[in-house]
Design an enzyme around this catalytic site. Structure first.
Site, PDB file in Angstrom:
ATOM      1  N   GLY A  29     -28.801 -11.762 -27.066  1.00 27.45           N
ATOM      2  CA  GLY A  29     -28.882 -13.185 -26.721  1.00 27.45           C
ATOM      3  C   GLY A  29     -29.489 -13.334 -25.334  1.00 27.45           C
ATOM      4  CB  ALA A  48     -23.919 -16.582 -22.211  1.00 33.99           C
ATOM      5  NE  ARG A  53     -19.413 -35.184 -25.244  1.00 29.39           N
ATOM      6  CZ  ARG A  53     -20.232 -34.170 -25.008  1.00 29.39           C
ATOM      7  NH1 ARG A  53     -20.087 -33.060 -25.674  1.00 29.39           N
ATOM      8  NH2 ARG A  53     -21.215 -34.275 -24.146  1.00 29.39           N
ATOM      9  CD  GLU A 110     -22.134 -23.490 -28.553  1.00 28.77           C
ATOM     10  OE1 GLU A 110     -23.216 -23.540 -27.924  1.00 28.77           O
ATOM     11  OE2 GLU A 110     -21.874 -24.248 -29.514  1.00 28.77           O
ATOM     12  NE  ARG A 152     -19.522 -28.293 -24.862  1.00 29.39           N
ATOM     13  CZ  ARG A 152     -20.391 -29.129 -24.321  1.00 29.39           C
ATOM     14  NH1 ARG A 152     -20.312 -29.400 -23.017  1.00 29.39           N
ATOM     15  NH2 ARG A 152     -21.307 -29.725 -25.054  1.00 29.39           N
ATOM     16  CG  LEU A 195     -25.354 -26.547 -19.710  1.00 25.58           C
ATOM     17  CD1 LEU A 195     -26.221 -27.579 -19.001  1.00 25.58           C
ATOM     18  CD2 LEU A 195     -26.212 -25.614 -20.541  1.00 25.58           C
TER      19      LEU A 195
HETATM   20  C1  LIG Z   1     -28.657 -30.763 -27.963  1.00 29.87           C
HETATM   21  C2  LIG Z   1     -27.621 -30.103 -27.092  1.00 29.87           C
HETATM   22  C3  LIG Z   1     -27.334 -30.644 -25.841  1.00 29.87           C
HETATM   23  C4  LIG Z   1     -26.371 -30.034 -25.004  1.00 29.87           C
HETATM   24  N1  LIG Z   1     -26.114 -30.606 -23.781  1.00 29.87           N
HETATM   25  C5  LIG Z   1     -25.227 -29.987 -22.957  1.00 29.87           C
HETATM   26  C6  LIG Z   1     -24.970 -30.529 -21.649  1.00 29.87           C
HETATM   27  O1  LIG Z   1     -25.550 -31.549 -21.264  1.00 29.87           O
HETATM   28  N2  LIG Z   1     -24.085 -29.859 -20.829  1.00 29.87           N
HETATM   29  C7  LIG Z   1     -23.431 -28.742 -21.252  1.00 29.87           C
HETATM   30  O2  LIG Z   1     -22.662 -28.179 -20.478  1.00 29.87           O
HETATM   31  N3  LIG Z   1     -23.662 -28.188 -22.493  1.00 29.87           N
HETATM   32  C8  LIG Z   1     -24.525 -28.799 -23.340  1.00 29.87           C
HETATM   33  N4  LIG Z   1     -24.746 -28.270 -24.597  1.00 29.87           N
HETATM   34  C9  LIG Z   1     -24.041 -27.028 -24.981  1.00 29.87           C
HETATM   35  C10 LIG Z   1     -24.749 -25.861 -24.320  1.00 29.87           C
HETATM   36  O3  LIG Z   1     -26.135 -26.107 -24.335  1.00 29.87           O
HETATM   37  C11 LIG Z   1     -24.531 -24.565 -25.093  1.00 29.87           C
HETATM   38  O4  LIG Z   1     -23.179 -24.456 -25.350  1.00 29.87           O
HETATM   39  C12 LIG Z   1     -24.928 -23.365 -24.270  1.00 29.87           C
HETATM   40  O5  LIG Z   1     -26.214 -23.533 -23.817  1.00 29.87           O
HETATM   41  C13 LIG Z   1     -24.835 -22.096 -25.101  1.00 29.87           C
HETATM   42  O6  LIG Z   1     -25.481 -21.074 -24.401  1.00 29.87           O
HETATM   43  P1  LIG Z   1     -25.365 -19.557 -24.877  1.00 29.87           P
HETATM   44  O7  LIG Z   1     -26.096 -18.714 -23.922  1.00 29.87           O
HETATM   45  O8  LIG Z   1     -23.963 -19.227 -25.169  1.00 29.87           O
HETATM   46  O9  LIG Z   1     -26.136 -19.537 -26.309  1.00 29.87           O
HETATM   47  P2  LIG Z   1     -27.587 -19.954 -26.686  1.00 29.87           P
HETATM   48  O10 LIG Z   1     -28.271 -20.610 -25.590  1.00 29.87           O
HETATM   49  O11 LIG Z   1     -27.491 -20.663 -27.988  1.00 29.87           O
HETATM   50  O12 LIG Z   1     -28.357 -18.577 -26.914  1.00 29.87           O
HETATM   51  C14 LIG Z   1     -28.146 -17.791 -28.031  1.00 29.87           C
HETATM   52  C15 LIG Z   1     -29.034 -16.587 -27.872  1.00 29.87           C
HETATM   53  O13 LIG Z   1     -28.638 -15.558 -28.768  1.00 29.87           O
HETATM   54  C16 LIG Z   1     -29.731 -15.112 -29.509  1.00 29.87           C
HETATM   55  N5  LIG Z   1     -29.215 -14.701 -30.810  1.00 29.87           N
HETATM   56  C17 LIG Z   1     -28.345 -15.384 -31.596  1.00 29.87           C
HETATM   57  N6  LIG Z   1     -28.062 -14.653 -32.701  1.00 29.87           N
HETATM   58  C18 LIG Z   1     -28.747 -13.488 -32.594  1.00 29.87           C
HETATM   59  C19 LIG Z   1     -28.889 -12.333 -33.409  1.00 29.87           C
HETATM   60  N7  LIG Z   1     -28.234 -12.224 -34.574  1.00 29.87           N
HETATM   61  N8  LIG Z   1     -29.698 -11.353 -32.992  1.00 29.87           N
HETATM   62  C20 LIG Z   1     -30.357 -11.441 -31.831  1.00 29.87           C
HETATM   63  N9  LIG Z   1     -30.288 -12.515 -31.001  1.00 29.87           N
HETATM   64  C21 LIG Z   1     -29.478 -13.527 -31.388  1.00 29.87           C
HETATM   65  C22 LIG Z   1     -30.661 -16.271 -29.568  1.00 29.87           C
HETATM   66  O14 LIG Z   1     -31.990 -15.764 -29.745  1.00 29.87           O
HETATM   67  C23 LIG Z   1     -30.487 -16.888 -28.199  1.00 29.87           C
HETATM   68  O15 LIG Z   1     -31.317 -16.229 -27.285  1.00 29.87           O
HETATM   69  C24 LIG Z   1     -25.712 -28.847 -25.435  1.00 29.87           C
HETATM   70  C25 LIG Z   1     -26.016 -28.285 -26.689  1.00 29.87           C
HETATM   71  C26 LIG Z   1     -26.945 -28.905 -27.513  1.00 29.87           C
HETATM   72  C27 LIG Z   1     -27.236 -28.321 -28.861  1.00 29.87           C
END
Ligand SMILES: Cc1cc2nc3c(=O)[nH]c(=O)nc-3n(C[C@H](O)[C@H](O)[C@H](O)COP(=O)(O)OP(=O)(O)OC[C@H]3O[C@@H](n4cnc5c(N)ncnc54)[C@H](O)[C@@H]3O)c2cc1C
Ligand code: HEM
Ligand code: HEM
Ligand code: SF4
Ligand code: F3S
Ligand code: FES
Lengths: 227, 273, 638
Positions: C41, C45, C331, C426, C436, C442
């Site tokens: 990922g 994160a 929400r 997440e 949340r 973020l």
């Molecule tokens: C439209 C929208 C608006 C939002 N607005 C806000 C906000 O204003 N404030 C806030 O705090 N949060 C917000 N959120 C929530 C927040 O964006 C996410 O919870 C957070 O960004 C998740 O980040 P992450 O790094 O955990 O995962 P992600 O950013 O989803 O990254 C997942 C990563 O894992 C990789 N991956 C997944 N599965 C595999 C696999 N099987 N093999 C290899 N790679 C894989 C993907 O390629 C990606 O790179 C929002 C979410 C959405 C959808």
């Protein structure tokens, strides 16, 4: 689909000219030099309208200091060579950058002039060569006599084909500068975003003025203002 | 609404691709361009034909995955709109849509409309960052930034890396993309220490990726979904020339003219696949 | 059998993290480059973790399925990121952020983790500013804040409406800097399809190259998953199309407990569904609720145009039911009420699934220019999608699934129940309880990646005997053959239906029965239906193309197969949690005026499920939650 490690070549020697931005800067600087020559040459040639004495005197004035004349000619030559050489390298690079063209491609906002620099440039080169043979060496000008600049011009332009070719070349130069006279500022990263529209209008006016200025001479001859 | 799609189909990087005609009907104005292809794909699978491969993820114009030419215009006819945001309202019944992938040597085609844009990642890797390791940051307000400078930096930072600028540019140049990052970081105080080395390494990396040179034509600005202005290219050129002038003592004169090649010798083992 | 041990150190909560850091064993800097860490990922994160670990000297391999690490779904976050900086001098503090987050999570999160999150939030903003993230500034040059999601203080930092993008670009640039230094090897377009567990420890992953189809295993000393949320189990969600649960799910089937799967969050202001071809829902920032008034026609079936319905026949139902908070209720409350009025047949738009968000009053009061200044890009985005101009016609909105509070269970060190498998962002369950707060995901992703994992993964490596393993190991070969056979099986079914048709049907089932409001009968019905549909999936699925090329249908087929199993676990979890809390609303457990009624005596625990084999019921483990600092109280927004 694996590693994308990339590293900088160990020696940091600067290859300014080797990069696109560097080569473009050389084109802009040489372009400026040529541009200045064009302005000076236009002002010089417009004395045609002040009759034969003034025009021939101008011809002699240019040669009063041979060192200066040859100095100018050599720098001009270097500038033109740099300009052309760089444009050839950049032309090669840009054709390689898109080996397979689009089935359909539409331009949206770019000017025709900006898309045809690689055509207008070479044609101007051909013109300059012909022009030198015409007015400087007199090889292609019937009844060319060294020093009689005024008469050489009149003889040259009485032939409508020669005049037409000159006017056509001036049109291409105008297009070349319509884009070039603005684009050189952007290439050198001079000026700020606020000035861009102003610079573009200025370049347009200038290139049209140059076109009108230069073509007024063959037109004048054709129309017979000067017998 | 009925439309006729002419989509570029190409099985793999070495195969010869061609346009294939796909009539589609009962298209509603609300559908996005990608949803039209979704519906077409469901139909193709039903008929046992391979679906059209195309890149997409966020479908709201921010991730930069999607992108192809529609009738010769990158991202289609509506300004500042990616193909995933483009709705069919902008077309009329019976229109023909010619859909092609981005075409550039630096973006080799993988399949149908999917191209390999890792060259952009390598340009960023070569210098598109601020070297601030985790933990070494001062307090956020210790760095004061004037609001107008911040806004200009934000305009440049909005680039989503979709590659439309390269596709639309007659020279296939990456100047707008590269310039956007150089301008974003070059405007901010945090970006000043590496401002010169950044300009040199990013421009040189762009050259070695096989992108064309920028002759200020301006088509890129017209298709950019984030409306990034070509002033960023001016800034890039300025920083590059200033950096070259500042580093002129390291310029080996023989180097200047010795090599008439059109790319620098950056070590890129990126082609290792 | 799994033993849940949250390993939260003893002592006062303000000292816990400093104490833990001091007690951790450190890896000698010279040895760090001998250790390989896999980060799956590249989102906030994963990207921040991979960059920070490489900066420390570890040898890192980072994976993502998109074509570039810059496109992870974090890019889509708009609203902003919280931090307890108190730059606005309005009484914010680490303790208040901790208190608000635990209370907002409806008392179902672990206090120690949440306190650490609040503590580290301050460092995140500094780190991102240093990276060149262009946060909004006041004219004086200082950082500006806005209040978000009903918070009493304005602690949200933002970069126009693209905060997620700019934060992710910060992490992505730090990651690419490490790629160019050679300490990170980036594998885009590579999907993790299984976890390799050797001697009970996570020692590697099996991946499939999405372009060549090559199946490969990567071995390492530790594995970190930052693979995002599973909102796409509902098919229609605000998540990016590619978001999936495969990495977490395959780890769950290898022994990593899955916690609170039914805790999913609904976002109240999304653009309604306009047709059955709809592929995704688009989120409108919650800040719109500050100036918009929500209403529906008073009578059911009143299909007149909005301006034709006089004030007297309009029902501003949120202002009516919640006089004090009105349109700014949290929400889950706003979403539930929207569904309730639509179920009464008072919904707007052709689908009848929508409510009006009307700016006429505030345009009149503040003038159009003020509204344009605050929401210009949001109105423009809305008009681009729906073709209606929000300055003239009231916006139509409807709730949509948005965030997954649930995820793989992790202890205080962010390690799952499989030693050596860490889960961040997440994808883990830890900090948000049942609901949340806006702009805190973020914060959590970056705090896990920049400031927690680099310490805790070092502690694990320093404390664990990790003997050499190579590709010839039996576990590695088994995992590879398993992945290969699953891929071939999906291709061999050659049924009648496409992946999307199954996914849409599954999504509808989960949305109806395990979405905004749930009940025991509906959940049991859903569990049966999901199992039936899953049988048909493995009989009647049609995937074309081969496995040795770019095959997007094959990718989707593998992900939907996992979504089927996750959906079943979500319904089982929702069925067994007989109470209402945060995003989990059981109709049988509500207060007289329709509020979520928690049962803290019996359900104050994190439900961690253990996989017990194919078609066998999962085993429930309970991590009891104690609230010494924030005492549970009944939420009221009257
Ligand atoms: C439209 C929208 C608006 C939002 N607005 C806000 C906000 O204003 N404030 C806030 O705090 N949060 C917000 N959120 C929530 C927040 O964006 C996410 O919870 C957070 O960004 C998740 O980040 P992450 O790094 O955990 O995962 P992600 O950013 O989803 O990254 C997942 C990563 O894992 C990789 N991956 C997944 N599965 C595999 C696999 N099987 N093999 C290899 N790679 C894989 C993907 O390629 C990606 O790179 C929002 C979410 C959405 C959808
Ligand atoms: C209709 C327009 C023009 C006219 C009437 C004209 C006229 C002349 C004349 C009379 C001379 C000889 C002067 C001398 O050596 O005594 C000359 C020289 C020259 N002209 Fe032009 N010219 C025209 C346009 C141009 C243009 C457009 C260019 C450049 C692209 C150009 C480039 C030159 C050069 C390089 C010389 C040689 C100068 C030298 O002797 O060193 N001319 N021109
Ligand atoms: C004699 C008169 C000429 C003048 C005044 C002139 C001037 C200029 C200027 C100012 C530019 C813009 C440079 C930039 O964009 O930074 C330019 C570009 C160019 N010139 Fe000329 N030029 C002349 C002759 C020629 C000739 C003889 C050629 C022959 C090939 C040529 C080829 C080009 C090309 C191809 C470009 C576009 C390349 C680029 O912009 O990167 N020009 N010229
Ligand atoms: S500059 Fe514009 S067109 Fe080019 S990659 Fe960035 S967003 Fe896309
Ligand atoms: S279209 Fe191309 S030439 Fe330069 S200004 Fe844009 S990159
Ligand atoms: S799919 Fe993300 S920009 Fe179009």
């Amino acid at each position: 689909m694996s590693a994308t490690a990339v590293g900088l070549a160990d020696e940091r020697a600067l290859r300014f000219y080797d990069s696109t931005v560097g080569k473009k800067a050389v084109m802009a600087i040489s372009g400026i030099a040529l541009f200045l020559f064009i302005l000076a040459h236009l002002l010089g040639n417009l004395q045609f309208f002040e009759g034969r004495e003034k025009m021939d005197a101008y011809g002699r004035f240019l040669r009063v200091e041979p060192a200066l004349l040859w100095g100018a000619r050599i720098t001009l030559l270097i500038m033109v060579l740099l300009h052309i050489w760089s444009s050839i390298q950049l032309a090669l690079r840009k054709t390689r950058a898109r080996p397979e063209g689009y089935v359909k491609k539409k331009a949206i906002t770019s000017t025709y002039a900006s898309r045809t620099m690689y055509w207008s440039g070479p044609i101007i080169a051909v013109f300059v060569i012909y022009h030198l043979l015409d007015f400087t060496f007199g090889v292609v000008n019937p009844g060319f006599t060294e020093g009689a600049v005024y008469d050489n011009i009149v003889h040259g332009f009485q032939n409508p084909i020669v005049s037409a070719f000159y006017i056509f070349a001036m049109a291409l130069l105008c297009m070349h500068l319509y884009h070039g006279a603005w684009s050189m500022f952007q290439t050198l990263g001079v000026g700020s975003p606020r000035y861009t529209p102003l610079l573009r209008r200025l370049a347009a006016l200038l290139s049209i003025a140059i076109f009108v200025g230069f073509t007024s001479i063959p037109v004048a001859v054709l129309v017979g203002l000067r017998s | 609404m009925k439309l006729t799609l002419h989509i570029w189909r190409q099985k793999n990087p070495s195969a010869k691709g061609k346009m294939v005609r796909y009539p589609v009907n009962d298209i509603s104005g609300e559908m996005s361009m990608l949803e039209v292809i979704d519906v077409l794909n469901e139909d193709l699978i039903g008929r046992g034909e391979e679906p059209v491969a195309f890149e997409h993820d966020c479908r709201e114009g921010i991730c930069g995955s999607c992108g192809f030419m529609i009738n010769g215009v990158a991202h289609g006819p509506v300004p500042a709109t990616t193909v995933c945001q483009l709705t069919m309202r902008h077309f009329k019944d019976g229109d023909n849509l010619y859909i092609e992938p981005w075409r550039a040597k630096a973006f080799p085609i993988i399949k149908d409309l999917v191209v390999d844009r890792r060259a952009f990642d390598r340009i960023i890797a070569s210098g598109g960052y601020v070297g601030a390791s985790t933990g070494s940051a001062p307090d956020g307000n210790a760095i004061l930034i004037p609001k107008d400078v911040l806004d200009r930096a934000m305009d440049a930072a909005a680039c989503i890396g979709c590659g439309a600028c390269v596709a639309a540019c007659p020279n296939a140049s990456a100047a707008l993309f590269t310039g956007a990052k150089i301008a974003h970081l070059g405007l901010l105080p945090q970006g000043q220490p590496e401002r010169h080395s950044r300009a040199i390494s990013m421009v040189n990396q762009g050259n070695s990726e096989g992108f064309g040179n920028c002759t200020n034509i301006g088509e890129c600005e017209a298709v950019c979904p984030k409306e990034i202005r070509i002033e960023v290219i001016g800034r890039m050129n300025h920083d590059f020339i200033a950096a070259s002038w500042k580093g002129r003592d390291r310029l080996s004169f023989s180097d200047l003219f010795a090599r008439w090649g059109t790319g620098s010798r950056l070590k890129t083992d990126a082609r290792v696949d | 059998m799994i033993q849940l041990d949250s390993r939260v150190p003893a002592g006062p909560i303000e000292r816990l993290w400093d104490q833990a850091k001091f007690d951790m064993k450190l890896v000698n800097p010279a040895n760090k480059r001998k250790h390989t860490i896999l980060v799956v990922g590249s989102g906030l994160a994963g990207g921040s973790a991979a960059a920070s670990l490489a900066e420390l000297g570890y040898n890192v391999k980072c994976f993502c399925f998109q074509d570039s690490p810059r496109r992870a779904h974090s890019i889509a976050a708009q609203g902003g990121i919280n931090a307890a900086k108190n730059y606005q001098n309005d009484g914010d503090s680490i303790y208040r952020l901790f208190y608000d987050t635990v209370k907002g999570g409806d008392f179902r999160s672990r206090e120690a983790n949440v306190y650490r999150l609040a503590q580290l939030s301050v460092n995140i903003i500094d780190q991102c500013v240093a990276q060149g993230v262009p946060f909004a500034r006041e004219y004086g040059g200082t950082l500006s804040n806005r209040s978000f999601g009903g918070a009493q203080v304005s602690r949200t930092f933002y970069a126009r409406g693209q905060t997620g993008q700019q934060l992710l670009l910060g992490a992505y640039q730090a990651l690419e800097r490490q790629v160019s230094s050679g300490r990170v090897t980036m594998y885009p377009r590579t999907e993790m399809l299984d976890l390799i567990v050797i001697d009970g420890k996570a020692r590697g992953i099996v991946t499939r190259d999405l372009v060549t189809g090559k199946i490969e295993s990567h071995l390492a000393d530790a594995v970190a998953l930052g693979t995002g949320g599973y909102g796409n189990v509902y098919y229609l969600s605000t998540n990016a199309k590619g978001s999936n649960c495969t990495a977490s799910w395959r780890s769950y089937k290898k022994g990593a407990a899955f916690a609170n799967p039914c805790f999913t969050q609904i976002h109240p202001t999304c653009i309604p569904v306009s047709g059955d071809y709809q592929s995704k829902l688009t989120l409108m920032s919650e800040s719109l609720r500050n100036d918009g008034r929500i209403w529906v026609p008073a009578k059911a079936g009143d299909k007149r145009a909005p301006d034709a319905i006089p004030e007297s026949e309009r029902d501003y139902y949120l202002e009516r039911k919640y006089p004090s908070f009105g349109n700014l209720v949290p929400r889950d409350v706003a979403s539930r009420n929207a569904k309730a009025v639509c179920d009464e047949g008072r919904g707007v738009g052709e689908s009848g699934l929508g409510v009006y968000l009307d700016f006429a009053a505030s345009i009149e009061r503040l003038g159009e220019s003020v509204i344009r200044d605050r929401y210009g890009n949001l109105f423009e985005m809305y008009e681009r999608i729906t073709g209606e101009d929000p300055y003239k016609v009231p916006m139509r909105i409807y709730p949509a699934i948005h965030y997954a509070m649930g995820g793989l269970w992790v202890d205080y060190y962010l390690m799952s129940t499989i030693p050596g498998l860490f889960v961040i962002g997440e994808a883990n369950f830890s900090d948000h309880g049942a609901n949340r707060l806006g702009a805190s995901a973020l914060m959590q992703g970056l705090s896990d990646g920049y400031f927690v994992l680099p310490y805790t993964i070092g502690d694990y490596i320093a404390n664990t005997k990790l003997d050499k393993v190579d590709g010839s190991h039996a576990e590695v070969r088994n995992a590879e053959t398993e992945v290969d056979s699953l891929t071939k099986r999906l291709l061999s079914i050659k049924g009648k239906r496409t992946v999307d048709s199954f996914h849409r049907e599954l999504g509808k089932l989960v949305w109806d029965h395990c979405g905004m409001s749930r009940n025991a009968a509906g959940l049991e019905h859903a569990i049966g239906k999901i199992r039936e549909l899953r049988e048909e999936y493995w009989r009647n699925l049609n995937v074309l193309g081969g496995d040795d090329e770019l095959n997007q249908s094959l990718e989707k087929a593998g992900r939907v197969a996992d979504f089927f199993e996750l959906a079943e676990l979500m319904c089982i979890d929702a069925r067994q949690r007989n109470e209402s809390c945060g995003g989990h609303f059981r109709e049988e457990y509500q207060t007289p005026d329709g509020e979520a009624r928690r049962n803290d005596d019996e359900y104050s625990y994190a439900a961690a499920w253990e996989y017990a084999g194919e078609r066998r019921d999962p085993i429930l483990h309970k991590e009891p939650l104690h609230f010494e600092y924030v005492h549970p109280s009944q939420r009221s927004y009257k």
